[in-house]
Scaffold this motif. Structure first.
Motif, PDB file in Angstrom:
ATOM      1  N   PHE A 187     -10.320  -0.488   4.674  1.00 45.20           N
ATOM      2  CA  PHE A 187     -11.009  -1.560   5.392  1.00 45.20           C
ATOM      3  C   PHE A 187     -10.905  -1.417   6.910  1.00 45.20           C
ATOM      4  N   ARG A 188     -10.251  -0.377   7.386  1.00 44.56           N
ATOM      5  CA  ARG A 188     -10.255  -0.085   8.828  1.00 44.56           C
ATOM      6  C   ARG A 188     -11.529   0.638   9.225  1.00 44.56           C
ATOM      7  N   LYS A 189     -12.218   1.202   8.268  1.00 43.26           N
ATOM      8  CA  LYS A 189     -13.425   1.985   8.520  1.00 43.26           C
ATOM      9  C   LYS A 189     -14.622   1.069   8.791  1.00 43.26           C
ATOM     10  N   PRO A 190     -15.702   1.616   9.316  1.00 45.27           N
ATOM     11  CA  PRO A 190     -16.884   0.789   9.613  1.00 45.27           C
ATOM     12  C   PRO A 190     -17.548   0.178   8.376  1.00 45.27           C
ATOM     13  N   SER A 191     -17.360   0.824   7.209  1.00 46.57           N
ATOM     14  CA  SER A 191     -17.974   0.272   5.996  1.00 46.57           C
ATOM     15  C   SER A 191     -17.036   0.470   4.815  1.00 46.57           C
ATOM     16  N   TRP A 192     -17.322  -0.270   3.763  1.00 46.87           N
ATOM     17  CA  TRP A 192     -16.514  -0.245   2.544  1.00 46.87           C
ATOM     18  C   TRP A 192     -17.449  -0.061   1.356  1.00 46.87           C
ATOM     19  N   GLU A 193     -17.048   0.776   0.404  1.00 45.30           N
ATOM     20  CA  GLU A 193     -17.835   0.947  -0.815  1.00 45.30           C
ATOM     21  C   GLU A 193     -17.541  -0.221  -1.741  1.00 45.30           C
ATOM     22  N   ASP A 194     -18.551  -1.057  -1.962  1.00 45.17           N
ATOM     23  CA  ASP A 194     -18.341  -2.283  -2.730  1.00 45.17           C
ATOM     24  C   ASP A 194     -18.202  -2.005  -4.228  1.00 45.17           C
TER      25      ASP A 194
END
Length: 162
Positions: free
Chosen positions: A76-83
């Motif tokens: 969750f530090r990254k720009p996006s998350w795989e839902d």
């Protein structure tokens, strides 16, 4: 915020009550307590989302584990998350900061609790406490965002999905 806010307030005391030259034990205690403040903030927030009994909310809180929470926080530090459906979802900057703070604080807590060669300064500890306060403020700004709920759920379920 209950216990989480109490822990954050308490983290200030060991770092400041001895004046200008606090003992290492006091500085270490402050760092460790700062981590636990954020840890408890997140698990308390997750339990608040549960509509069951107080006993079941306690069960939810006890289901969180430090290692899986750190692993999810790294994601969750990254720009996006795989839902949950495999789609990339953009993450709010405030949530990314909370996740980054969680990873950082857990690493600092490990150093404070287990690395006897590490020397802490009051300046370092104050910076760590400021990171914790910022995480609390950022959490308040995004706690109702659906991605905040996904973050909490992912942390709870991560040990089952590993």
């Amino acid at each position: 915020m209950g216990l989480a806010q109490d822990l954050l307030n308490q983290a200030d005391r060991p770092a400041t009550y001895e004046g200008g030259n606090p003992r290492q034990a006091s500085l270490r205690r402050a760092v460790s307590t700062a981590y636990y403040a954020l840890f408890h903030l997140l698990i308390e927030e997750a339990a608040l989302l549960w509509q069951g009994s107080a006993e079941s909310r306690t069960g939810i809180e006890r289901g969180f584990q430090h290692g899986p929470m750190k692993n999810i926080s790294r994601q969750f530090r990254k720009p996006s998350w795989e839902d949950w459906h495999g789609n990339q979802q953009p993450l709010p900057p405030a949530l990314r900061q909370v996740a980054s703070a969680f990873v950082y604080l857990q690493e600092e807590r490990h150093a404070a609790d287990y690395d006897n060669h590490e020397q802490w300064s009051a300046t370092d500890v104050k910076a760590t406490l400021n990171i914790t306060r910022s995480a609390f403020q950022n959490w308040q700004s995004i706690r109702t965002d659906p991605m905040a709920g996904n973050y909490l759920l992912a942390m709870l379920l991560s040990k089952q999905r590993s």
